[in-house]
Design an enzyme around this catalytic site. Structure first.
Site, PDB file in Angstrom:
ATOM      1  CG  HIS A 167      -0.260   3.083  -1.847  1.00 48.29           C
ATOM      2  ND1 HIS A 167       0.646   2.126  -1.461  1.00 48.29           N
ATOM      3  CD2 HIS A 167      -0.521   2.846  -3.155  1.00 48.29           C
ATOM      4  CE1 HIS A 167       0.925   1.344  -2.494  1.00 48.29           C
ATOM      5  NE2 HIS A 167       0.226   1.766  -3.527  1.00 48.29           N
ATOM      6  CD  GLU A 183       0.597   2.407   2.148  1.00 44.18           C
ATOM      7  OE1 GLU A 183       1.190   1.939   1.166  1.00 44.18           O
ATOM      8  OE2 GLU A 183      -0.649   2.420   2.236  1.00 44.18           O
ATOM      9  CB  CYS A 225      -1.967  -1.163  -3.952  1.00 47.64           C
ATOM     10  SG  CYS A 225      -1.504  -0.622  -5.617  1.00 47.64           S
TER      11      CYS A 225
END
Length: 193
Positions: A170, A172, A84
């Site tokens: 993202h 994660e 990001c």
């Protein structure tokens, strides 16, 4: 397993990323972006096969403490992975631009199209990913390969020679299908000789 120094750009996603990396057996040390670049460079010199990971965060890359300096000084010296805001900083460090996205997404799943190479090898295409951003990279310089897009928006870049890559999304996040696998394949790509 990788030896990762995670630069924390003061974001709530940082520790989701740390947890996912540690759950996969990686060693992770965390430094906030407000500390001097020299301290981080010194720490990296004492790590075995280090990877510098640049976390998500608020604001623009130029406002992210020591991150721009680290990119200028370390690009080509060790693998660097940006997520990001970290991705946006990589785009800027290579001479690209970061500006307002035409479409602002916060906490939305979006399908990206990718090239199926490197970190994306064997992944579903399109790949559902989590997006939390209002800025996006553009005018990507020739040293970076755009390896994923959402429509016309750049979602991932990589520099195979210097082992630098970035994800606008993202991996994660729970909204990113196969995010843990993508991170593992990215680390394998980053550490390949």
């Amino acid at each position: 397993m990788a030896d990762i120094l995670l630069l924390d750009n003061v974001d709530s996603f940082t520790y989701n990323l740390v947890d996912q990396l540690r759950a996969s057996g990686h060693q992770v040390v965390i430094y906030r972006n407000q500390i001097g670049a020299e301290v981080i460079i010194e720490r990296l010199q004492h790590m075995e096969q280090p990877v510098l990971m640049l976390s998500p965060g608020p604001g623009t890359p130029s406002e992210a403490g020591c991150m721009p300096e680290l990119l200028q000084r370390l690009r080509g010296q060790l693998p660097i992975i940006g997520i990001c805001l970290g991705h946006q900083a990589i785009v800027e460090a290579y001479g690209g631009q970061v500006g307002q996205a035409g479409e602002i997404l916060h906490g939305k799943a979006s399908a990206i199209a990718h090239d199926g190479e490197g970190m994306f090898a064997g992944m579903a295409n399109p790949l559902p990913v989590a997006r939390y951003h209002s800025l996006v990279g553009s005018n990507i310089p020739a040293d970076l390969t755009v390896n994923a897009r959402s429509g016309e928006m750049v979602m991932a870049v990589r520099d195979d020679r210097r082992r630098v890559c970035g994800f606008q999304f993202h991996p994660e996040s729970i909204l990113t299908t196969h995010g843990a696998r993508l991170l593992e394949q990215t680390l394998a790509w980053a550490l390949a000789k």
